[in-house]
Design an enzyme around this catalytic site. Structure first.
Site, PDB file in Angstrom:
ATOM      1  CB  ALA A 191     -17.986  31.945  44.700  1.00 27.09           C
ATOM      2  N   GLY A 200     -17.296  27.031  46.507  1.00 25.13           N
ATOM      3  CA  GLY A 200     -17.412  27.649  47.833  1.00 25.13           C
ATOM      4  C   GLY A 200     -18.295  26.859  48.778  1.00 25.13           C
ATOM      5  CD  GLU A 259     -13.335  27.125  48.361  1.00 25.99           C
ATOM      6  OE1 GLU A 259     -14.244  27.715  47.736  1.00 25.99           O
ATOM      7  OE2 GLU A 259     -12.152  27.489  48.336  1.00 25.99           O
ATOM      8  CD  GLU A 301     -13.575  26.239  43.108  1.00 26.55           C
ATOM      9  OE1 GLU A 301     -13.312  25.032  42.873  1.00 26.55           O
ATOM     10  OE2 GLU A 301     -14.056  26.612  44.191  1.00 26.55           O
TER      11      GLU A 301
HETATM   12  N1  COA Z   1     -23.264  31.133  40.835  1.00 25.87           N
HETATM   13  C1  COA Z   1     -24.319  31.804  40.376  1.00 25.87           C
HETATM   14  N2  COA Z   1     -25.484  31.221  40.053  1.00 25.87           N
HETATM   15  C2  COA Z   1     -25.568  29.887  40.190  1.00 25.87           C
HETATM   16  C3  COA Z   1     -24.510  29.117  40.665  1.00 25.87           C
HETATM   17  C4  COA Z   1     -23.304  29.792  41.002  1.00 25.87           C
HETATM   18  N3  COA Z   1     -22.239  29.148  41.496  1.00 25.87           N
HETATM   19  N4  COA Z   1     -24.885  27.820  40.684  1.00 25.87           N
HETATM   20  C5  COA Z   1     -26.149  27.791  40.258  1.00 25.87           C
HETATM   21  N5  COA Z   1     -26.568  29.034  39.939  1.00 25.87           N
HETATM   22  C6  COA Z   1     -27.875  29.439  39.442  1.00 25.87           C
HETATM   23  C7  COA Z   1     -28.038  29.130  37.962  1.00 25.87           C
HETATM   24  O1  COA Z   1     -27.432  30.140  37.168  1.00 25.87           O
HETATM   25  C8  COA Z   1     -29.527  29.090  37.849  1.00 25.87           C
HETATM   26  O2  COA Z   1     -30.016  30.423  37.848  1.00 25.87           O
HETATM   27  P1  COA Z   1     -31.168  30.869  36.801  1.00 25.87           P
HETATM   28  O3  COA Z   1     -32.340  29.982  37.124  1.00 25.87           O
HETATM   29  O4  COA Z   1     -31.402  32.308  37.107  1.00 25.87           O
HETATM   30  O5  COA Z   1     -30.611  30.595  35.423  1.00 25.87           O
HETATM   31  C9  COA Z   1     -29.975  28.479  39.152  1.00 25.87           C
HETATM   32  O6  COA Z   1     -28.890  28.668  40.059  1.00 25.87           O
HETATM   33  C10 COA Z   1     -30.229  26.971  39.049  1.00 25.87           C
HETATM   34  O7  COA Z   1     -29.070  26.361  38.521  1.00 25.87           O
HETATM   35  P2  COA Z   1     -29.091  25.397  37.237  1.00 25.87           P
HETATM   36  O8  COA Z   1     -27.710  25.416  36.645  1.00 25.87           O
HETATM   37  O9  COA Z   1     -30.217  25.742  36.343  1.00 25.87           O
HETATM   38  O10 COA Z   1     -29.389  23.988  37.923  1.00 25.87           O
HETATM   39  P3  COA Z   1     -28.948  22.554  37.381  1.00 25.87           P
HETATM   40  O11 COA Z   1     -29.655  21.564  38.252  1.00 25.87           O
HETATM   41  O12 COA Z   1     -29.132  22.443  35.921  1.00 25.87           O
HETATM   42  O13 COA Z   1     -27.379  22.436  37.680  1.00 25.87           O
HETATM   43  C11 COA Z   1     -25.378  22.694  39.015  1.00 25.87           C
HETATM   44  C12 COA Z   1     -26.902  22.454  38.997  1.00 25.87           C
HETATM   45  C13 COA Z   1     -24.942  22.838  40.455  1.00 25.87           C
HETATM   46  C14 COA Z   1     -24.664  21.468  38.384  1.00 25.87           C
HETATM   47  C15 COA Z   1     -25.044  23.960  38.195  1.00 25.87           C
HETATM   48  O14 COA Z   1     -25.876  25.021  38.660  1.00 25.87           O
HETATM   49  C16 COA Z   1     -23.622  24.406  38.318  1.00 25.87           C
HETATM   50  O15 COA Z   1     -22.739  23.817  37.704  1.00 25.87           O
HETATM   51  N6  COA Z   1     -23.365  25.479  39.105  1.00 25.87           N
HETATM   52  C17 COA Z   1     -22.067  26.081  39.199  1.00 25.87           C
HETATM   53  C18 COA Z   1     -21.159  25.240  40.073  1.00 25.87           C
HETATM   54  C19 COA Z   1     -19.783  25.873  40.161  1.00 25.87           C
HETATM   55  O16 COA Z   1     -19.046  25.960  39.192  1.00 25.87           O
HETATM   56  N7  COA Z   1     -19.422  26.340  41.362  1.00 25.87           N
HETATM   57  C20 COA Z   1     -18.153  26.945  41.615  1.00 25.87           C
HETATM   58  C21 COA Z   1     -18.222  28.395  41.423  1.00 25.87           C
HETATM   59  S1  COA Z   1     -16.654  29.152  41.769  1.00 25.87           S
END
Ligand code: COA
Length: 259
Positions: A65, A110, A113, A133
């Site tokens: 999400a 999500g 999910e 989460e």
């Molecule tokens: N919500 C909003 N934005 C997200 C996102 C999310 N769940 N997951 C990734 N993004 C965005 C990042 O903020 C980043 O945006 P920016 O370039 O404007 O800063 C872009 O997507 C790329 O992500 P980034 O974190 O730079 O890539 P990465 O390769 O370093 O890491 C992940 C990848 C998936 C490990 C990391 O993005 C992450 O942990 N995301 C969240 C996962 C999460 O907790 N999901 C559950 C949410 S309830």
């Protein structure tokens, strides 16, 4: 209907529904959730579509999400957001046409999910799964706490939800979270081939298999067995049953018409 955060393409009766926000790793903001709902409703009623493959644009399937939206939610809004997403994912899960997730990369929160709401999951060997989460101080809101234990068992679901750890495709396969793992370059072809195999079968039979499993799992065994027997009886009234059995006896391929 035109979409802002999705693409929907149809070829050979197979729809490909792609979450298309690659700069945010396809994070599901509220608008994307709403679009997914419209898309699955369209797919359900469009006679030119036999089944749908759900995937993500770029290097992620869906990275969860949209945390920038979640960060300011009030309790009332958070509950409404959860219920709205649950409703859309349930519409995907109960779609009478086969839904295959082609998980091309991160399927976190999500995203995991969404994949679990699809009927079958095929993963690229670079895909990553998890319900992180709890690292954010929340729990899954789009069905993860309910579908994950149903798919992989209570103990494994407890571990994934409480640790928030990310697992690779091989581990996801080992615990039964995904049906199959393929090299990344072959993912969409493998998904299309599986869909082709399914679509060669009777569409009414497929729809009732989905209903028997999705609804039956929520019933007692005795109620589920009655549901199955009723579906078995209903299919005996169809041209498709006569065609399927005649084709077998005549040693030819069946031509199902969905009636
Ligand atoms: N919500 C909003 N934005 C997200 C996102 C999310 N769940 N997951 C990734 N993004 C965005 C990042 O903020 C980043 O945006 P920016 O370039 O404007 O800063 C872009 O997507 C790329 O992500 P980034 O974190 O730079 O890539 P990465 O390769 O370093 O890491 C992940 C990848 C998936 C490990 C990391 O993005 C992450 O942990 N995301 C969240 C996962 C999460 O907790 N999901 C559950 C949410 S309830």
């Amino acid at each position: 209907m035109p979409f802002k955060f999705l693409t929907l393409e149809v070829a050979d009766r197979v729809a490909t529904l792609t979450v298309n926000r690659p700069d945010k790793l396809n994070a599901l903001n509220d608008a994307t959730i709403a679009e997914l709902g419209h898309a699955i409703d369209e797919i359900r009623v469009d006679d030119s579509i036999g089944g749908v493959i759900v995937t993500g644009a770029g290097r992620a399937f869906v990275a969860g999400a949209d945390i920038s939206e979640l960060s300011s939610q009030t309790p009332v809004l958070a509950k409404a957001r959860s219920r709205a997403g649950q409703d859309v994912f349930r519409r995907i899960e109960t779609c009478p046409k086969p839904v295959i997730a082609a998980v091309n990369g991160f399927a976190l929160g999500g995203g995991c999910e969404l994949a679990m709401a699809c009927h079958i999951r095929i993963a690229s060997d670079v895909a990553k799964f998890g319900q992180p989460e709890s690292k954010l101080g929340i729990l899954p809101g789009y069905g993860g706490s309910q579908r994950l234990p149903r798919l992989v068992g209570k103990g494994r679901a407890m571990q994934l939800l409480m640790t928030g750890e990310t697992i690779d495709a091989a581990e996801a396969y080992r615990i039964g979270l995904v049906n199959r793992v393929t090299p990344a370059a072959e993912l969409m072809n493998v998904a299309r081939e599986m869909m082709k195999t399914i679509l060669a079968n009777g569409p009414l039979a497929i729809a009732l298999c989905i209903e028997a499993i999705e609804r039956g799992l929520e019933m007692s065994l005795d109620e589920g067995l009655i549901l199955e027997a009723n579906h078995f009886g209903l299919l005996a009234a169809t041209d498709d049953m006569r065609e399927g059995m005649s084709a077998f006896l005549e040693k030819r391929a069946p031509a199902f018409k969905g009636r």
